[in-house]
Design a protein around this motif. Structure first.
Motif, PDB file in Angstrom:
ATOM      1  N   UNK A 145       0.727  -1.192  -0.062  1.00 17.40           N
ATOM      2  CA  UNK A 145       0.108   0.139  -0.238  1.00 17.40           C
ATOM      3  C   UNK A 145       0.857   1.384  -0.012  1.00 17.40           C
ATOM      4  N   UNK A 146       2.060   1.149  -0.070  1.00 22.11           N
ATOM      5  CA  UNK A 146       2.916   2.349  -0.087  1.00 22.11           C
ATOM      6  C   UNK A 146       2.757   2.846  -1.518  1.00 22.11           C
ATOM      7  N   UNK A 147       2.424   2.132  -2.477  1.00 17.19           N
ATOM      8  CA  UNK A 147       2.144   2.728  -3.727  1.00 17.19           C
ATOM      9  C   UNK A 147       0.798   3.732  -3.738  1.00 17.19           C
ATOM     10  N   UNK A 148       0.190   3.632  -2.699  1.00 12.05           N
ATOM     11  CA  UNK A 148      -1.018   4.556  -2.665  1.00 12.05           C
ATOM     12  C   UNK A 148      -1.019   5.644  -2.032  1.00 12.05           C
ATOM     13  N   UNK A 149       0.582   6.016  -1.347  1.00 10.60           N
ATOM     14  CA  UNK A 149       0.829   7.201  -0.517  1.00 10.60           C
ATOM     15  C   UNK A 149       1.142   8.239  -1.680  1.00 10.60           C
ATOM     16  N   UNK A 150       0.417   9.355  -1.276  1.00 14.24           N
ATOM     17  CA  UNK A 150       0.842  10.924  -2.058  1.00 14.24           C
ATOM     18  C   UNK A 150       0.722  11.913  -0.943  1.00 14.24           C
ATOM     19  N   UNK A 151       0.932  13.075  -1.425  1.00 15.47           N
ATOM     20  CA  UNK A 151       0.782  14.356  -0.406  1.00 15.47           C
ATOM     21  C   UNK A 151      -0.448  14.285   0.576  1.00 15.47           C
ATOM     22  N   UNK A 152      -1.533  13.389  -0.042  1.00 15.20           N
ATOM     23  CA  UNK A 152      -2.658  13.582   0.969  1.00 15.20           C
ATOM     24  C   UNK A 152      -2.943  12.279   1.673  1.00 15.20           C
ATOM     25  N   UNK A 153      -2.085  11.269   1.116  1.00 11.28           N
ATOM     26  CA  UNK A 153      -2.528   9.705   1.781  1.00 11.28           C
ATOM     27  C   UNK A 153      -1.323   9.371   2.363  1.00 11.28           C
ATOM     28  N   UNK A 154      -1.346   8.794   3.529  1.00  7.55           N
ATOM     29  CA  UNK A 154      -0.267   8.098   4.390  1.00  7.55           C
ATOM     30  C   UNK A 154      -0.701   6.750   4.841  1.00  7.55           C
ATOM     31  N   UNK A 155       0.352   5.977   5.053  1.00  2.97           N
ATOM     32  CA  UNK A 155       0.239   4.765   5.650  1.00  2.97           C
ATOM     33  C   UNK A 155       0.207   4.559   6.979  1.00  2.97           C
ATOM     34  N   UNK A 156      -0.584   4.220   7.762  1.00  4.90           N
ATOM     35  CA  UNK A 156      -0.707   4.413   9.288  1.00  4.90           C
ATOM     36  C   UNK A 156      -0.226   3.123   9.937  1.00  4.90           C
ATOM     37  N   UNK A 157       0.993   2.815  10.353  1.00  4.55           N
ATOM     38  CA  UNK A 157       1.607   1.890  11.017  1.00  4.55           C
ATOM     39  C   UNK A 157       1.214   1.788  12.407  1.00  4.55           C
ATOM     40  N   UNK A 158       0.742   0.741  12.985  1.00  5.35           N
ATOM     41  CA  UNK A 158       0.236   0.560  14.516  1.00  5.35           C
ATOM     42  C   UNK A 158       1.483  -0.010  15.081  1.00  5.35           C
ATOM     43  N   UNK A 159       2.156   0.821  15.966  1.00  4.18           N
ATOM     44  CA  UNK A 159       3.257   0.394  16.766  1.00  4.18           C
ATOM     45  C   UNK A 159       3.036  -0.191  17.958  1.00  4.18           C
ATOM     46  N   UNK A 160       4.074  -0.738  18.768  1.00  3.79           N
ATOM     47  CA  UNK A 160       3.599  -1.268  20.184  1.00  3.79           C
ATOM     48  C   UNK A 160       3.035  -0.033  21.150  1.00  3.79           C
ATOM     49  N   UNK A 161       2.110  -0.274  21.878  1.00  2.00           N
ATOM     50  CA  UNK A 161       1.744   0.777  22.935  1.00  2.00           C
ATOM     51  C   UNK A 161       0.742   1.629  22.105  1.00  2.00           C
ATOM     52  N   UNK A 162       0.309   1.247  21.108  1.00  3.99           N
ATOM     53  CA  UNK A 162      -0.767   1.852  20.282  1.00  3.99           C
ATOM     54  C   UNK A 162      -0.320   3.339  20.000  1.00  3.99           C
ATOM     55  N   UNK A 163       1.330   3.376  19.388  1.00  5.42           N
ATOM     56  CA  UNK A 163       1.506   4.734  18.796  1.00  5.42           C
ATOM     57  C   UNK A 163       1.247   4.283  17.368  1.00  5.42           C
ATOM     58  N   UNK A 164       0.768   5.414  16.685  1.00  2.76           N
ATOM     59  CA  UNK A 164       0.605   5.420  15.131  1.00  2.76           C
ATOM     60  C   UNK A 164       1.644   6.195  14.369  1.00  2.76           C
ATOM     61  N   UNK A 165       2.360   5.670  13.652  1.00  3.31           N
ATOM     62  CA  UNK A 165       3.390   6.463  12.792  1.00  3.31           C
ATOM     63  C   UNK A 165       2.853   6.530  11.180  1.00  3.31           C
TER      64      UNK A 165
END
Length: 310
Positions: A145-165
């Motif tokens: 889904x990195x291919x869908x990323x643009x200036x208005x779209x980001x991938x949201x990674x769910x990290x430990x302790x519910x941190x979203x990068x």
């Protein structure tokens, strides 16, 4: 002069439900059961991850995407696609069928890609949101889904302790050393073990990225390899500035059709989707559905949420 601070629009949260269900099923104990004694661990973990994302990102609406385990057209293109994956455990399959109803009770849009995969639906919603001037956040661990990323779209990674990068265009380039639109080309060359795509023999991530930065798309790269093959046969000097290393050129020529297929497999398919209207999360609706399944602690927690806190 004075300038007004433009508020970023509230994002559309677009969730990869198959990934969330799998992740929760293997992360949480099967002893978490509903009123009928059947496991609800995958359902609980999925809802909790989505609620955490809603709290962190205050989206204007949520789209929960489902799809086939593997799109038939991808398997037809390349039969080994996903072939190494184990069948879905029965206790997960059973929760899978209950997931759409539970997620819909929160006022979230449930989208099923049917014959295609959740990824395809996700990319399509991100595109309509971006085109409408909105912001899309793709909650997934799938780097396709990195291919869908643009200036208005980001991938949201769910990290430990519910941190979203958030992974935006710069972060994609930081991780893969190629721009988002080149991700399918990159996957074709480097391969993707999680999807059963082997890539080009002997070409790793670093070489794949270098080649794409130098030549552009996969097609341009394959054309250069063909040209060198023709020149070498004609006895001409293949040592020009834009020449590929002979071993790499030979690898690309030998695997050209397969690499084109890998790129097609790795490319998201556009589905015609409607941009969802603004819709706040319905905590009371979710509480009612959770109580019906027998997820009492979740229901109690949802009943304590003030409606205006959404």
């Amino acid at each position: 002069g004075a300038f007004t601070l433009r508020r970023m629009p509230a994002p559309l949260l677009i969730a990869d439900v198959p990934w969330l269900l799998y992740r929760a099923f293997f992360a949480l104990p099967k002893s978490i059961t509903g009123s009928d004694g059947r496991p609800v661990n995958a359902l609980l973990g999925t809802v909790n991850a989505l609620l955490a994302a809603v709290e962190a990102k205050a989206p204007r609406a949520v789209v929960a995407c489902f799809g086939a385990e593997e799109a038939r057209y991808r398997v037809e293109l390349y039969p080994p696609y996903h072939a190494h994956r184990d069948p879905m455990p029965a206790e997960l399959a059973e929760q899978w069928t209950r997931a759409p109803g539970l997620l819909a009770s929160f006022g979230w849009t449930v989208a099923n890609a049917e014959e295609l995969e959740a990824d395809d639906a996700m990319g399509s919603y991100a595109r309509v949101e971006s085109q409408a001037g909105g912001r899309g956040l793709l909650l997934t661990a799938d780097r396709d889904l990195y291919q869908a990323v643009d200036e208005r779209v980001a991938v949201l990674n769910l990290e430990p302790a519910r941190v979203f990068a958030e992974v935006g265009p710069e972060q994609v380039i930081g991780r893969y050393a190629v721009a988002p639109e080149r991700v399918p080309d990159f996957i074709a060359l480097r391969g993707d073990p999680s999807d059963g795509i082997p890539g080009a023999p002997g070409i790793g991530a670093k070489t794949a990225a270098e080649l794409l930065r130098r030549y552009g798309a996969l097609e341009a790269l394959l054309e250069q390899a063909e040209r060198q093959g023709a020149d070498a046969n004609a006895g001409e000097n293949a040592g020009t500035d834009d020449a590929l290393r002979p071993r790499i050129a030979a690898t690309l020529r030998e695997n050209a059709e397969l690499l084109r297929t890998f790129k097609r497999v790795a490319t998201l398919v556009e589905i015609d989707v409607q941009r969802p209207p603004d819709r706040p999360t319905d905590f009371a609706g979710g509480a009612t559905a959770a109580r019906e399944i027998g997820m009492r602690r979740l229901a109690a927690r949802l009943e304590r949420v003030e409606p205006h806190a959404a």
